[in-house]
Design an enzyme around this catalytic site. Structure first.
Site: not given
Length: 383
Positions: A81, A116, A192, A203-204
């Site tokens: 990252c 995903g 969720r 969460c990103c």
């Protein structure tokens, strides 16, 4: 004598699911916009730095081939990252050494191509692979930190949710952010469950594509507006953790920040705006302390004071951060600097931090067993 390093041009694409566009399209748009912003021609670029994680071999050459920007050295940089921030760090070093006068840096990622789900942990480290087989993912790593934080600090779970509310409110003002909708604390906490205590809106998003580009130069820009300078640049790798480590101690970030502050001859009290790595809400709270924005143990109170919201003492993630803007890995570190440059130059329309003169960007990367993070990068920018 240390050379001044200017950000002459800054640009980025919208961070979104670009299902009808290629990675080449994204990079070329960002690069051409950055060159135009700098009023620099492609022929003036003496070196190029491409930051990416999952794109494959000699990706940079492939991405700009059709623009005709060929010939100068092109460096492909991967550091998880922190790839984009590391590319800027390397480019700045070369400029300071006098190897080049004007260079181009970009970062890009197409996470939709991965199909995903969570970003996979490091697979070429057998210890990390054992963790992955046992069910460990990045959300669970941060969830453990979140659980420990709430326990040790006596904070309610809502404190984590407040980060998501703040950053998504900022993102609603950013036309380049993937998610441009404000949310309530109730919506965040009721979203969720992902890994207790983290919920989905904490969460990103993992399905996002985008590119960002910078023109860096030792020549004073002549485009007639204030030009942001890179005052300090520090990159560090993680220490091996032995025994029972403190998972709330973001040691690598604190160490990297100290180096950056020393380079610039500044302290955290001088910083007016921050873009930091809020991949999960708990991360932002820990980085407040690691960066010296508040004292150890005071991040919850610091958040509740409003200091890190737009209009506060030191707004954090006015772009919306990773939580709202999105986190296309290779592009993130460069995009953080685009945002801070725009903020310092008064070009962050709709989310402008007033009278900002010093900005900080912070990016960590890499999940390796036995270390805090694999890499950390901190930059200080100023007019």
């Amino acid at each position: 004598m240390t050379k001044e390093i200017y950000i002459a041009g800054a640009a980025m694409t919208p961070f979104a699911r670009h299902t009808t566009r290629s990675m080449q399209d994204l990079v070329q748009n960002a690069v051409l916009d950055a060159l135009a912003d700098a009023e620099v021609t492609a022929g003036e670029i003496e070196a190029m730095y491409n930051a990416n994680v999952y794109g494959g071999m000699v990706l940079g050459q492939v991405l700009v081939r059709d623009l005709g920007i060929t010939g100068p050295p092109l460096y492909n940089v991967e550091n998880a990252c922190a790839s984009g921030a590391t590319a800027v760090h390397l480019a700045r070093q070369a400029l300071q050494l006098g190897l080049y006068e004007t260079v181009l840096v970009w970062g890009v990622e197409m996470l939709t191509a991965l199909g995903g789900g969570t970003i996979p942990l490091q697979r070429n480290d057998y210890k990390t692979d054992l963790y992955a087989k046992a069910g460990m993912t990045l959300p669970t790593v941060y969830a453990m930190r979140g659980t420990r934080y709430l326990h040790e600090r006596g904070e309610p779970a809502d404190t984590l949710g407040m980060i998501a509310v703040k950053n998504r409110a900022h993102g609603a003002r950013n036309p380049l952010a993937q998610q441009q909708k404000e949310v309530t604390l109730e919506e965040v906490m009721a979203s969720r469950p992902v890994a207790e205590p983290l919920t989905l809106l904490q969460c990103c998003p993992s399905m996002v594509d985008g590119a960002a580009a910078l023109v860096l130069t030792t020549k004073r820009p002549t485009h007639g507006r204030p030009a942001t300078r890179i005052l300090a640049s520090a990159v560090q790798s993680g220490h091996i953790e032995e025994g029972c480590d403190d998972i709330l101690d973001a040691e690598i970030t604190a160490r990297t920040a100290r180096l950056a502050y020393e380079q610039a001859g500044l302290g955290p009290e001088a910083v007016n705006v921050v873009e930091l790595h809020d991949a999960f809400t708990i991360a932002e709270l820990l980085y407040y302390e690691a960066l010296g924005l508040c004292a150890p143990g005071e991040s919850g109170a610091f958040l509740r004071s409003g200091a890190t919201a737009l209009g506060g003492r030191v707004p954090v993630n006015p772009s919306g951060g990773l939580l709202a803007k999105g986190h296309p890995l290779g592009a993130t570190g460069v995009a953080q600097m685009v945002e801070v440059a725009w903020q310092l130059e008064g070009r962050a329309h709709g989310r402008q931090v007033e009278n900002a003169r010093i900005g900080l960007t912070q990016c960590t990367g890499g999940g390796i067993a036995g270390v805090d993070h694999a890499a950390s990068a901190v930059h200080l920018l100023g007019l």
